[in-house]
Design a protein around this motif. Structure first.
Motif, mmCIF file in Angstrom:
data_model
loop_
_atom_site.group_PDB
_atom_site.id
_atom_site.type_symbol
_atom_site.label_atom_id
_atom_site.label_comp_id
_atom_site.label_asym_id
_atom_site.label_seq_id
_atom_site.Cartn_x
_atom_site.Cartn_y
_atom_site.Cartn_z
ATOM 1 N N LEU A 138 -57.516 39.030 19.649
ATOM 2 C CA LEU A 138 -56.275 39.108 20.430
ATOM 3 C C LEU A 138 -56.109 40.477 21.083
ATOM 4 N N ALA A 139 -56.414 41.543 20.351
ATOM 5 C CA ALA A 139 -56.285 42.895 20.908
ATOM 6 C C ALA A 139 -57.260 43.116 22.060
ATOM 7 N N VAL A 140 -58.506 42.692 21.877
ATOM 8 C CA VAL A 140 -59.509 42.874 22.938
ATOM 9 C C VAL A 140 -59.149 42.028 24.155
ATOM 10 N N MET A 141 -58.683 40.806 23.935
ATOM 11 C CA MET A 141 -58.302 39.941 25.052
ATOM 12 C C MET A 141 -57.109 40.521 25.802
ATOM 13 N N TRP A 142 -56.141 41.063 25.064
ATOM 14 C CA TRP A 142 -54.960 41.645 25.682
ATOM 15 C C TRP A 142 -55.331 42.863 26.534
ATOM 16 N N ARG A 143 -56.266 43.683 26.028
ATOM 17 C CA ARG A 143 -56.627 44.918 26.746
ATOM 18 C C ARG A 143 -57.602 44.685 27.895
ATOM 19 N N THR A 144 -58.561 43.770 27.708
ATOM 20 C CA THR A 144 -59.627 43.618 28.699
ATOM 21 C C THR A 144 -59.507 42.365 29.553
ATOM 22 N N GLU A 145 -58.802 41.337 29.057
ATOM 23 C CA GLU A 145 -58.704 40.032 29.708
ATOM 24 C C GLU A 145 -60.082 39.412 29.951
ATOM 25 N N SER A 146 -61.032 39.707 29.069
ATOM 26 C CA SER A 146 -62.386 39.160 29.147
ATOM 27 C C SER A 146 -62.624 38.250 27.946
ATOM 28 N N ILE A 147 -62.785 36.966 28.223
ATOM 29 C CA ILE A 147 -63.017 36.011 27.137
ATOM 30 C C ILE A 147 -64.334 36.312 26.423
ATOM 31 N N ILE A 148 -65.364 36.608 27.182
ATOM 32 C CA ILE A 148 -66.681 36.861 26.586
ATOM 33 C C ILE A 148 -66.626 38.093 25.688
ATOM 34 N N LEU A 149 -66.026 39.164 26.169
ATOM 35 C CA LEU A 149 -65.920 40.386 25.372
ATOM 36 C C LEU A 149 -65.086 40.147 24.112
ATOM 37 N N ALA A 150 -64.019 39.362 24.236
ATOM 38 C CA ALA A 150 -63.182 39.066 23.070
ATOM 39 C C ALA A 150 -63.950 38.227 22.046
ATOM 40 N N LEU A 151 -64.720 37.246 22.507
ATOM 41 C CA LEU A 151 -65.508 36.429 21.582
ATOM 42 C C LEU A 151 -66.588 37.247 20.884
ATOM 43 N N VAL A 152 -67.234 38.137 21.623
ATOM 44 C CA VAL A 152 -68.256 39.002 21.016
ATOM 45 C C VAL A 152 -67.602 39.913 19.981
ATOM 46 N N ALA A 153 -66.454 40.477 20.323
ATOM 47 C CA ALA A 153 -65.743 41.338 19.378
ATOM 48 C C ALA A 153 -65.350 40.551 18.133
ATOM 49 N N GLY A 154 -64.947 39.307 18.308
ATOM 50 C CA GLY A 154 -64.582 38.471 17.165
ATOM 51 C C GLY A 154 -65.746 38.188 16.241
ATOM 52 N N VAL A 155 -66.898 37.878 16.822
ATOM 53 C CA VAL A 155 -68.086 37.612 16.002
ATOM 54 C C VAL A 155 -68.504 38.863 15.249
ATOM 55 N N VAL A 156 -68.563 39.982 15.949
ATOM 56 C CA VAL A 156 -68.930 41.241 15.295
ATOM 57 C C VAL A 156 -67.886 41.600 14.234
ATOM 58 N N GLY A 157 -66.620 41.376 14.560
ATOM 59 C CA GLY A 157 -65.556 41.694 13.623
ATOM 60 C C GLY A 157 -65.613 40.861 12.358
ATOM 61 N N VAL A 158 -65.806 39.549 12.483
ATOM 62 C CA VAL A 158 -65.827 38.699 11.294
ATOM 63 C C VAL A 158 -67.052 38.991 10.433
ATOM 64 N N VAL A 159 -68.189 39.261 11.055
ATOM 65 C CA VAL A 159 -69.380 39.599 10.276
ATOM 66 C C VAL A 159 -69.167 40.914 9.544
ATOM 67 N N SER A 160 -68.616 41.894 10.222
ATOM 68 C CA SER A 160 -68.372 43.201 9.601
ATOM 69 C C SER A 160 -67.343 43.102 8.484
ATOM 70 N N LEU A 161 -66.253 42.397 8.748
ATOM 71 C CA LEU A 161 -65.212 42.283 7.722
ATOM 72 C C LEU A 161 -65.657 41.446 6.531
ATOM 73 N N ARG A 162 -66.480 40.449 6.747
ATOM 74 C CA ARG A 162 -67.006 39.668 5.620
ATOM 75 C C ARG A 162 -67.906 40.527 4.740
ATOM 76 N N ALA A 163 -68.587 41.498 5.349
ATOM 77 C CA ALA A 163 -69.419 42.396 4.558
ATOM 78 C C ALA A 163 -68.554 43.303 3.683
ATOM 79 N N LEU A 164 -67.339 43.608 4.143
ATOM 80 C CA LEU A 164 -66.437 44.477 3.399
ATOM 81 C C LEU A 164 -65.653 43.733 2.316
#
Length: 104
Positions: A77-103
């Protein structure tokens, strides 16, 4: 070793059937849109369809998810709000969930 590389005819048949159904659905949809007058209301529905599909696929995962999934959703949501790029938001989400699952 020959058994490992052999193809089950039933599996091949199912894959071919799924291929035919997919092609017929896509070609049929294109044919239908070309032969039907697209109103403004229908066009508006078609414009939001990709987002609705993403929500339908990811919604249940988020509903059953924990802190990693909710954190990644907030990141999307934050990336989409700032960039309005669906692709960038989806990439950020995938990287985010993988990183947070590791934590977590």
């Amino acid at each position: 070793m020959a058994d490992v590389l052999s193809l089950d005819p039933l599996v091949v048949g199912v894959i071919l059937a799924m291929t035919v159904v997919t092609v017929v659905a896509k070609v049929g949809g294109i044919w239908l849109v070309r032969h039907v007058e697209v109103s403004e209301r229908l066009q508006a529905g078609l414009d939001v369809l990709p987002g609705a599909i993403v929500v339908a696929v990811l919604g249940p995962e988020l509903a059953a998810g924990g802190p990693a999934e909710w954190g990644a959703a907030a990141l999307v949501l934050a990336v989409m709000w700032r960039t309005e790029s669906i692709i960038l938001a989806l990439v950020a989400g995938v990287v985010g969930v993988v990183s947070l699952r590791a934590l977590f």
